[in-house]
Design an enzyme around this catalytic site. Structure first.
Site, PDB file in Angstrom:
ATOM      1  N   SER A  45     -72.918 -37.363 -19.565  1.00 36.67           N
ATOM      2  CA  SER A  45     -73.544 -38.455 -20.312  1.00 36.67           C
ATOM      3  C   SER A  45     -74.776 -37.900 -21.032  1.00 36.67           C
ATOM      4  O   SER A  45     -75.393 -36.961 -20.548  1.00 36.67           O
ATOM      5  CB  SER A  45     -73.949 -39.590 -19.375  1.00 36.67           C
ATOM      6  N   VAL A  47     -78.000 -38.719 -21.700  1.00 37.75           N
ATOM      7  CA  VAL A  47     -79.344 -38.620 -21.108  1.00 37.75           C
ATOM      8  C   VAL A  47     -79.372 -37.594 -19.983  1.00 37.75           C
ATOM      9  O   VAL A  47     -80.275 -36.768 -19.908  1.00 37.75           O
ATOM     10  CB  VAL A  47     -79.831 -39.996 -20.603  1.00 37.75           C
ATOM     11  N   CYS A  48     -78.355 -37.631 -19.117  1.00 33.16           N
ATOM     12  CA  CYS A  48     -78.348 -36.680 -18.007  1.00 33.16           C
ATOM     13  C   CYS A  48     -78.286 -35.253 -18.521  1.00 33.16           C
ATOM     14  O   CYS A  48     -78.922 -34.356 -17.981  1.00 33.16           O
ATOM     15  CB  CYS A  48     -77.136 -36.867 -17.114  1.00 33.16           C
ATOM     16  N   SER A  49     -77.504 -35.029 -19.547  1.00 36.66           N
ATOM     17  CA  SER A  49     -77.351 -33.662 -20.043  1.00 36.66           C
ATOM     18  C   SER A  49     -78.696 -33.124 -20.498  1.00 36.66           C
ATOM     19  O   SER A  49     -79.039 -31.992 -20.221  1.00 36.66           O
ATOM     20  CB  SER A  49     -76.364 -33.621 -21.202  1.00 36.66           C
ATOM     21  N   MET A  52     -80.878 -32.416 -17.342  1.00 40.55           N
ATOM     22  CA  MET A  52     -80.503 -31.196 -16.632  1.00 40.55           C
ATOM     23  C   MET A  52     -80.852 -29.953 -17.461  1.00 40.55           C
ATOM     24  O   MET A  52     -81.246 -28.934 -16.914  1.00 40.55           O
ATOM     25  CB  MET A  52     -79.014 -31.225 -16.268  1.00 40.55           C
TER      26      MET A  52
END
Lengths: 159, 177
Positions: A45, A47-49, A52
């Protein structure tokens, strides 16, 4: 129960989860190190990418404070492997996959409606005690400034 | 909203109007497509709001995601040692789909840089430290991806439109009139 994550002073619940398809990681294996546990909703997704990717680059700053970052979501070990390889991530991603969300629940970081982890951060000290935690809205990438401040506060508390 | 933890100083790369009421700081990555989209917005903003803005670019290369981002940042900084930071900055963004060691060298040649000096600066410890210091100041300021913009020290809500930048700048500029 819903909506509250574990806070400073709580003992971090132990876990034993896959970090690669053939390896498992237990929290107590990391005693003596500080651990940044980053729960997030899903691999891939947007935002998560970003989140991270930023932690990937900030690892060297975390390591100056004897801290290692670990990501955790309900995605499977094979999904994590593909995500790590695609994004060149150099830190472990844990699969809270079976029973689904069990560890996320222990930390109060499980979203029952969506069936995925919330976006929650925990900084755990060398003895396995939570020293800082933060719950971010799902759509907001919390960055790393709060983590670094927490690690610095822990450094200062030692003197 | 996050605030800028490292104030703008003489060691920052700056362009625009000294003494302007608005200081706009970008944390950017030369290989990030979203920064590439923002680049012409900044050029337009500097042209249209000439007396209102001092613009500062700080490096936030996500090296693992963008393999040429770090060497591109160093190349721009090395050009800056010869007074051509902003020219190099523009060329790099205009060719951001074709960044590698060879293309960066060819940009330096096109700018008529002293290539011996450029080659030394490009690999120098001092410039690497500058890029890393930029990155760390970004992390401390809550930068969580690129581009991230700060207007007079406050992070702004940028939504990939020129208008969102313009409004953030005008709000502060008007308060100063």
């Amino acid at each position: 129960m819903a909506g509250s994550i574990l806070e400073k002073g709580a003992t971090a619940p132990d876990f034993d989860l896959h970090c690669t398809p053939d390896q498992r990681l237990k929290l107590h294996d990391l005693k003596g190190k500080r651990v940044i546990l980053a729960f997030y909703p899903a691999d891939w997704s947007p935002v998560c990418s970003d989140q991270m990717a930023v932690y990937n680059e900030a690892r060297k700053l975390f390591q100056q404070h004897n801290a290692e970052v670990i990501g955790i979501s309900v995605d499977s070990k094979w999904c994590h492997l593909a995500f790590e390889q695609d994004r060149h991530l150099h830190f472990p991603l844990l699969a809270d996959f079976e029973p689904k969300g069990e560890v996320s629940r222990l930390y109060g970081a499980y979203n029952e409606e969506e069936g995925q982890s919330k976006r929650a951060l925990f900084v755990i000290d060398e003895q396995g005690v939570i020293q800082w935690s933060y719950l971010s809205p799902d759509g907001i990438n919390p960055g790393a400034d709060g983590i670094l401040e927490a690690l610095e506060t822990m450094d200062n508390g030692k003197h | 909203m996050s605030t800028l933890k490292t104030p703008v100083s003489g060691s920052d790369r700056q362009t625009g109007y000294r003494g302007a009421p608005v200081t706009l700081v970008e944390y950017g990555d030369y290989q990030c497509s979203h920064c590439g989209i923002a680049h012409p917005f900044i050029k337009r903003l500097l042209a249209e709001k000439e007396k209102d803005i001092l613009f500062v670019f700080r490096n936030f290369p996500l090296q693992e995601a963008h393999p040429a981002a770090y060497i591109a940042a160093l190349a721009a900084e090395a050009a800056g040692q010869q007074g051509k930071f902003w020219l190099m900055h523009d060329i790099i963004f205009e060719h951001q789909d074709h960044l590698d060691g060879n293309s960066l060298l060819s940009f330096a040649e096109a700018l008529d840089l002293d290539m011996h000096q450029f080659a030394q600066d490009w690999k120098s410890e001092a410039l690497q430290q500058k890029v890393e210091a930029d990155f760390e100041s970004g992390i401390r300021s809550g930068v969580n991806g690129t581009p991230t913009f700060f207007v007079n020290g406050e992070k702004i809500a940028y939504d990939e439109t020129y208008e969102s930048l313009l409004h953030a700048v005008e709000r502060v500029a008007q308060a100063h009139r």
